[in-house]
Design an enzyme around this catalytic site. Structure first.
Site, PDB file in Angstrom:
ATOM      1  N   SER A  68      37.273  48.599  57.984  1.00 10.37           N
ATOM      2  CA  SER A  68      37.490  49.310  59.248  1.00 10.37           C
ATOM      3  C   SER A  68      36.350  49.081  60.235  1.00 10.37           C
ATOM      4  O   SER A  68      35.215  48.781  59.849  1.00 10.37           O
ATOM      5  CB  SER A  68      37.634  50.809  58.993  1.00 10.37           C
ATOM      6  OG  SER A  68      38.674  51.037  58.084  1.00 10.37           O
TER       7      SER A  68
HETATM    8  N1  SAM Z   1      37.470  51.680  53.561  1.00  9.60           N
HETATM    9  C1  SAM Z   1      37.588  50.287  53.176  1.00  9.60           C
HETATM   10  C2  SAM Z   1      36.306  49.546  53.434  1.00  9.60           C
HETATM   11  O1  SAM Z   1      35.309  50.160  53.845  1.00  9.60           O
HETATM   12  O2  SAM Z   1      36.286  48.329  53.188  1.00  9.60           O
HETATM   13  C3  SAM Z   1      38.737  49.630  53.875  1.00  9.60           C
HETATM   14  C4  SAM Z   1      40.026  50.112  53.377  1.00  9.60           C
HETATM   15  S1  SAM Z   1      41.386  49.082  53.874  1.00  9.60           S
HETATM   16  C5  SAM Z   1      41.591  49.535  55.549  1.00  9.60           C
HETATM   17  C6  SAM Z   1      42.698  49.940  53.013  1.00  9.60           C
HETATM   18  C7  SAM Z   1      42.663  49.706  51.530  1.00  9.60           C
HETATM   19  O3  SAM Z   1      43.613  50.589  50.926  1.00  9.60           O
HETATM   20  C8  SAM Z   1      43.050  48.305  51.100  1.00  9.60           C
HETATM   21  O4  SAM Z   1      42.060  47.746  50.314  1.00  9.60           O
HETATM   22  C9  SAM Z   1      44.345  48.515  50.324  1.00  9.60           C
HETATM   23  O5  SAM Z   1      44.536  47.600  49.263  1.00  9.60           O
HETATM   24  C10 SAM Z   1      44.169  49.937  49.824  1.00  9.60           C
HETATM   25  N2  SAM Z   1      45.398  50.629  49.426  1.00  9.60           N
HETATM   26  C11 SAM Z   1      46.630  50.580  49.994  1.00  9.60           C
HETATM   27  N3  SAM Z   1      47.484  51.386  49.344  1.00  9.60           N
HETATM   28  C12 SAM Z   1      46.788  51.952  48.322  1.00  9.60           C
HETATM   29  C13 SAM Z   1      47.124  52.883  47.297  1.00  9.60           C
HETATM   30  N4  SAM Z   1      48.352  53.391  47.161  1.00  9.60           N
HETATM   31  N5  SAM Z   1      46.155  53.257  46.429  1.00  9.60           N
HETATM   32  C14 SAM Z   1      44.906  52.741  46.527  1.00  9.60           C
HETATM   33  N6  SAM Z   1      44.532  51.851  47.481  1.00  9.60           N
HETATM   34  C15 SAM Z   1      45.456  51.471  48.375  1.00  9.60           C
END
Ligand code: SAM
Length: 220
Positions: A68
């Site tokens: 993000s």
């Molecule tokens: N906060 C993170 C960082 O600092 O790098 C970025 C997060 S990214 C915007 C969203 C993440 O949520 C992705 O890595 C994705 O694979 C994960 N994600 C999506 N659905 C999910 C779920 N049901 N459970 C766990 N992780 C999930």
């Protein structure tokens, strides 16, 4: 000859980022600003993007996912109002950048990521940085992590269609949840406070997150 950025160059960029992108937009919590000033974001992005790690935007991290924008990380962290004794659940580990910020502010962070390769890399990164108050899990975090509940704070870093009741059930009384809710293309950051006599929801800034995929998310 091309200049290769040094640790000191990155430190200067980090301080400039906190001032011009975060403080200037109204984030005031000194602990949040300090945490953002200390976590080396360039070590969380793919090496080819280290040069642009402090730009005012989200960046691709592979597997169709993103890290993000710094301001959004700061906004969500401030909205959580974290105290040092708190236990936090994070859904969507990604690179572990937000995890590292949370780990600097709280007692313990439980983080869930559905993509194994990202979870493994994040775990290794945080180990290298000496951050040890984080427990990792790979799988669908959209239903929370019941065995470690209740949590003082929950943060979801992927877009959800709605707030799952299972997450609210895993919040302590006085607990707080921050989550992007809306469609898979446009969301608003929503803060939910869990009071003894009910919940209070507040809408914050508009955002665009990748989808939360799972039982209480969007289909893949
Ligand atoms: N906060 C993170 C960082 O600092 O790098 C970025 C997060 S990214 C915007 C969203 C993440 O949520 C992705 O890595 C994705 O694979 C994960 N994600 C999506 N659905 C999910 C779920 N049901 N459970 C766990 N992780 C999930």
């Amino acid at each position: 000859m091309r200049h290769v950025a040094t640790e000191s160059d990155y430190r200067n960029r980090r301080i400039a980022m906190v001032q011009s992108q975060v403080s200037a937009r109204g984030v005031r919590d000194a602990r949040v600003l300090e945490a953002l000033s200390s976590v080396p974001r360039e070590q969380f992005v793919p090496p080819s993007l280290a040069e642009v790690a402090y730009e005012d935007r989200a960046l691709g991290i592979g597997m169709g996912q993103t890290i993000s924008q710094p301001y959004v990380v700061a906004w969500m962290t401030e909205a959580l109002s974290i105290r040092t004794e708190h236990s936090i659940l994070e859904i969507g580990t990604g690179t572990g950048y937000q995890t590292a910020i949370l780990a600097k502010l709280a007692r313990v962070v439980y983080t869930v990521e559905r993509i194994e390769a990202l979870a493994t890399e994040a775990r290794e990164r945080l180990n290298r940085l000496g951050i040890s108050n984080v427990a990792f899990k790979t799988g669908d975090g959209s239903l929370g992590w019941e065995s470690h509940a209740p949590f003082d704070r929950i943060i979801v870093t992927a877009a959800a269609p709605a707030i799952a009741s299972q997450l609210v059930d895993q919040l302590s009384v006085g607990g707080r949840l921050v989550i992007p809710t809306g469609s898979h293309t446009h969301q608003v950051l929503t803060t939910l406070e869990n009071h003894r006599d009910g919940v209070v929801e507040t809408s914050g800034i508009p955002v665009r997150f990748v989808k939360l995929i799972g039982a209480k998310g969007f289909p893949s």
